[in-house]
Design an enzyme around this catalytic site. Structure first.
Site, PDB file in Angstrom:
ATOM      1  N   CYS A 123       0.834  -1.198   0.000  1.00  0.00           N
ATOM      2  CA  CYS A 123       0.000   0.000   0.000  1.00  0.00           C
ATOM      3  C   CYS A 123       0.870   1.249   0.000  1.00  0.00           C
ATOM      4  O   CYS A 123       2.110   1.170   0.029  1.00  0.00           O
ATOM      5  CB  CYS A 123      -0.926   0.015   1.212  1.00  0.00           C
ATOM      6  SG  CYS A 123      -0.022   0.010   2.771  1.00  0.00           S
ATOM      7  N   ASP A 157      12.962  14.569 -39.471  1.00  0.00           N
ATOM      8  CA  ASP A 157      14.305  14.114 -39.819  1.00  0.00           C
ATOM      9  C   ASP A 157      14.455  14.367 -41.326  1.00  0.00           C
ATOM     10  O   ASP A 157      13.453  14.509 -42.030  1.00  0.00           O
ATOM     11  CB  ASP A 157      14.434  12.625 -39.501  1.00  0.00           C
ATOM     12  CG  ASP A 157      15.724  12.034 -40.055  1.00  0.00           C
ATOM     13  OD1 ASP A 157      16.781  12.616 -39.806  1.00  0.00           O
ATOM     14  OD2 ASP A 157      15.649  10.998 -40.743  1.00  0.00           O
ATOM     15  N   ASP A 169      12.823   8.049 -39.421  1.00  0.00           N
ATOM     16  CA  ASP A 169      12.832   6.696 -40.007  1.00  0.00           C
ATOM     17  C   ASP A 169      14.011   5.842 -39.594  1.00  0.00           C
ATOM     18  O   ASP A 169      14.065   4.667 -39.939  1.00  0.00           O
ATOM     19  CB  ASP A 169      12.816   6.787 -41.535  1.00  0.00           C
ATOM     20  CG  ASP A 169      14.197   7.090 -42.112  1.00  0.00           C
ATOM     21  OD1 ASP A 169      14.904   7.932 -41.534  1.00  0.00           O
ATOM     22  OD2 ASP A 169      14.557   6.481 -43.128  1.00  0.00           O
ATOM     23  N   ASP A 214      16.814   8.178 -34.864  1.00  0.00           N
ATOM     24  CA  ASP A 214      15.653   8.997 -34.479  1.00  0.00           C
ATOM     25  C   ASP A 214      14.873   8.398 -33.309  1.00  0.00           C
ATOM     26  O   ASP A 214      13.945   9.015 -32.808  1.00  0.00           O
ATOM     27  CB  ASP A 214      14.688   9.135 -35.673  1.00  0.00           C
ATOM     28  CG  ASP A 214      15.348   9.797 -36.873  1.00  0.00           C
ATOM     29  OD1 ASP A 214      16.094  10.765 -36.673  1.00  0.00           O
ATOM     30  OD2 ASP A 214      15.115   9.337 -37.999  1.00  0.00           O
TER      31      ASP A 214
END
Length: 813
Positions: free
Chosen positions: A98, A515, A710, A714
């Protein structure tokens, strides 16, 4: 024998095993020890936070294994260094039940001298601890956690993968049980509702009720168990969440339907119970798939590097695991192999494909004393280099670490429906309870004839009507129904949205970052200008034969060009073929008359090396071909801009959306592309880390950022953006971390993604408005008793139908 409660764990136990101390009772020595530890450290307020909740007794552990936490092997595998020079580790803390457990562990860690930071995730029990290893050993941290009754072990991604797979499988089974049962219930419901209007015998109706009961029970108590569990933990942490609303609505309807099944007057609503659980469970399953996908992504990225490296020591070659590499070791890599760690070349030279890191489409020539980076590929020669960074701190490993942090910390976008539902849950339950109280104690009789029912049953029926009519089906459907139709339309256009929530984010975006290589440009070199000084087909075939012997991108592009220009090209048998690193190739050809021809192909530097003075100025990539020191043909190559790139840039700019280009290419190339596309903001020579940092800075400016890329380079930037868009032809890693995939790899489809997303988001807002208006009108009517549960259910279905019909307008042009 009587049972008593332990003063620490609050669990009940037999009195005969009690450890008695003054007015205190303990079930074991572990609880007694922890109780006094907390008292002595001034942490006894833990018991106030714990309240009446129970926790597990302290785990009995043998501390003989504690020394392993300070071993070099363990530290190398699990501990990393922060930018400030502190040590950092991710631990799983076992025994947390908890929020009070979280508070206690964080409190005792922060009170430990040497701990800089300690954050524990309540959902996963994963703790990130940062400490000063000059003041504190890791083993001492583990002992501190164990001293208060918990255990800790290093977070292992393989363990996380097993847990994620298990959760995915569990959700899938529960979802399929719900779907199968719900489909059969709906078939029975058609008969029941038809009979309501046309007439149906009591015996047939009873049989239908029994069938619905048998089918809805496993849906509620097996498939819906996760909602009961979520509601329980929500209540433990003083939160009324959506799980609580789903569990309460479904259970109340189920209980009422049981009354009907066992003889009460009215209609059963087992079908509503089943559908509520099924609809929400499908959404939960998609979330689990997302978590599993994130773990798979990290595994896929890590698997791209080799597991071992060849180390040269005392003129002998030895294969060594990457984790065992030391700074100063000499590593040898052959042509075609990946660089495992960062280093500095000490022998040889060659071209390195750095596209995975920088996005640069042209291989980079590296010589002695130049730096090579992990994750890059040695294209054409044998190279030896000295290790300058450990495996954990190398460039590619750093990218993986950043990506892991991004995937773990990326917040889920809260839809407006979820925000409304938080308050909606408490409000509806409160109104239903108030309705029951008023009807029960004041005996209101404003609505339909409830003759034959007692006060409790009448009050219960009206209260259930409030819950059923206000059941958040329409509200819950408002977003997913419009999103589902929107996504199907997007799919027809070659667009794959991994989650519906990205429709809303894309519609709200105000900045798009592109890009360059492979995104705005085609990502491959093409011959833009060719000049043949001697177009003798025999000499063209010699050029074609030389190109065929090379795997360099320039050679491949020119080879394709020749194949498109000439038919039936013949490959000649060349001799003494040599690859001259970063410059080109040379070979010897002997004809049937045994006449020898020296042929070379490459850049201007190669021609100079063969004493051929030929001036050729161009800003593009150049390839020259010569036979016996005479230039026969020249080629100029470049990465062409995609046909639809200009269209998407103009569209975004007309929508007042900021457009930025980030590229690993040099300033000259970046400037040329930006000028042609009218992009005002662009940044050259960007690394994966600098791209990610740029995205983070944009988000600090309250920008909603869409990143389109791509390549592997990236991937970190994509995960830091609000919406990550990848081309269908992208690297596997980019596809894995993306939110949207352009399957046909055209930027025209990105424009369509914005258009359809804006349209879909418009109808989502309309659906939300319709749902809210519906509840404002119908809930008061139900509270007044003017709506019986049957009409409430039909009304609820009508509101859902209204949402569906409105969503279908997305298909209209």
């Amino acid at each position: 024998m009587s049972k008593i409660k332990c003063n620490h764990c609050h669990l009940e136990f037999e009195e005969n095993i009690m450890i008695k101390e003054n007015d205190l009772n303990f079930c074991c020595k572990g609880c007694q020890g922890v109780y006094h530890l907390l008292k002595n450290d001034g942490l006894d307020s833990f018991y106030e936070k714990l309240g009446n909740k129970t926790i597990a007794p302290p785990i009995e552990l043998n501390n003989d294994d504690i020394s392993k936490f300070d071993s070099l092997n363990f530290l190398d595998n699990y501990v990393s260094a922060t930018n400030e020079g502190f040590s950092q580790i991710d631990l799983i803390i076992e025994g947390i039940h908890c929020a009070a457990c979280i508070w206690l562990n964080e409190k005792i860690l922060y009170d430990t001298k040497g701990i800089v930071e300690a954050n524990i995730n309540f959902t996963t029990n994963k703790a990130r601890i940062i400490w000063d290893d000059e003041k504190l050993k890791l083993s001492e941290i583990i002992l501190k956690i164990r001293s208060i009754g918990y255990n800790a072990y290093a977070y292992d991604s393989s363990v996380a993968d097993v847990q994620a797979s298990k959760a995915k499988r569990d959700y899938f089974i529960r979802m399929m049980v719900a779907v199968v049962c719900s489909m059969n219930i709906m078939m029975l419901s058609v008969a029941k509702y038809t009979g309501f209007f046309t007439g149906i015998s009591k015996e047939v109706k009873d049989m239908i009720h029994i069938g619905e009961f048998l089918l809805s029970t496993p849906v509620l108590f097996y498939s819906g168990w996760i909602f009961f569990k979520g509601a329980y933990y929500g209540l433990k942490n003083r939160m009324i969440n959506m799980d609580f609303l789903v569990a309460t609505g479904a259970t109340s309807t189920y209980i009422y339907s049981l009354f009907i099944l066992f003889g009460a007057k009215g209609e059963s609503y087992f079908d509503s119970v089943s559908m509520i659980i099924t609809f929400v469970l499908v959404g939960k399953y998609l979330e689990v798939i997302g978590k599993k996908s994130a773990i798979d992504t990290l595994d896929k990225i890590k698997s791209t590097l080799p597991l071992e490296a060849v180390v040269i020591k005392d003129n002998q070659r030895k294969v060594v695991a990457l984790n065992s590499l030391n700074i100063g070791d000499i590593i040898e890599i052959k042509a075609g192999e990946k660089v495992p760690v960062d280093g500095k070349i000490v022998f040889g030279s060659g071209s390195f494909d750095e596209s995975t890191l920088t996005g640069e489409s042209i291989p980079i020539y590296k010589k002695v004393n130049d730096t090579v980076y992990s994750g890059t590929i040695n294209i054409d020669s044998l190279v030896q280099f000295e290790v300058t960074k450990s495996f954990k701190n190398s460039t590619f490993s750093s990218i993986v670490a950043l990506l892991e942090d991004s995937l773990n910390s990326k917040p889920a976008i809260q839809t407006k429906a979820a925000e409304i539902s938080k308050g909606f849950s408490i409000t509806i339950l409160s109104l239903a309870f108030a309705t029951f109280v008023v009807w029960y104690f004041f005996g209101l009789d404003l609505g339909f004839d409830y003759e034959g029912t007692d006060t409790f049953e009448r009050s219960f029926i009206v209260a259930v009507s409030v819950v059923v009519i206000a059941c958040p089906c329409a509200l819950a459907l408002a977003t997913p129904m419009a999103s589902l139709i929107g996504i199907s339309e997007l799919a027809k256009k070659g667009l794959l949205f991994k989650e519906a929530k990205f429709i809303e984010t894309l519609a709200s975006a105000n900045c798009v970052v592109f890009d360059k290589t492979g995104t705005l440009t085609k990502g491959e070199l093409s011959v833009v200008k060719a000049r043949f000084l001697d177009e003798n087909i025999y000499k063209i075939q010699l050029l074609y034969s030389l190109l065929n012997a090379s795997k360099h991108p320039v050679s491949i592009s020119i080879k394709k060009y020749l194949e498109s220009k000439y038919e039936n090209l013949e490959i000649k048998n060349l001799q003494n073929v040599k690859n001259i690193e970063a410059k080109g190739m040379s070979a010897i050809y002997k004809n049937i008359e045994d006449k020898e021809f020296e042929i070379i192909g490459g850049n201007v530097e190669l021609l100079r090396e063969f004493e051929i003075n030929y001036k050729f100025d161009s800003s593009k990539t150049v390839y020259l071909f010569a036979i016996n020191k005479k230039v026969i043909a020249t080629f100029e190559l470049e990465d062409k801009i995609k046909d639809d790139a200009k269209e998407i840039i103009e569209y975004l700019q007309n929508k007042n959306i900021d457009v930025v280009m980030l590229t690993g290419d040099n300033e000259q190339v970046a400037s040329k592309i930006a000028k042609e596309l009218n992009i005002k903001k662009y940044f050259a020579k960007q690394t994966p880390v600098s791209k990610a940092n740029f995205i983070k800075e944009l988000k600090k400016e309250n920008k909603i950022v869409v990143m389109v890329g791509d390549g592997v380079n990236d991937s970190v930037a994509l995960t830091n953006s609000d919406v990550a868009v990848a081309m269908g032809s992208s690297a596997d890693i980019s596809l894995a971390v993306s939110d949207i995939v352009l399957l046909n790899s055209t930027l025209k489809s990105l424009k369509e993604a914005f258009e359809i997303s804006n349209k879909t988001y418009k109808y989502i807002k309309q659906n939300l408005s319709l749902s809210i208006i519906y509840n404002i009108v119908t809930i008061p009517l139900a509270m007044a008793g003017y709506v019986i549960p049957l009409i409430a259910a039909l009304s609820m279905s009508l509101s859902s139908l209204m949402v569906v019909l409105n969503s279908l307008r997305i298909k209209m042009k």
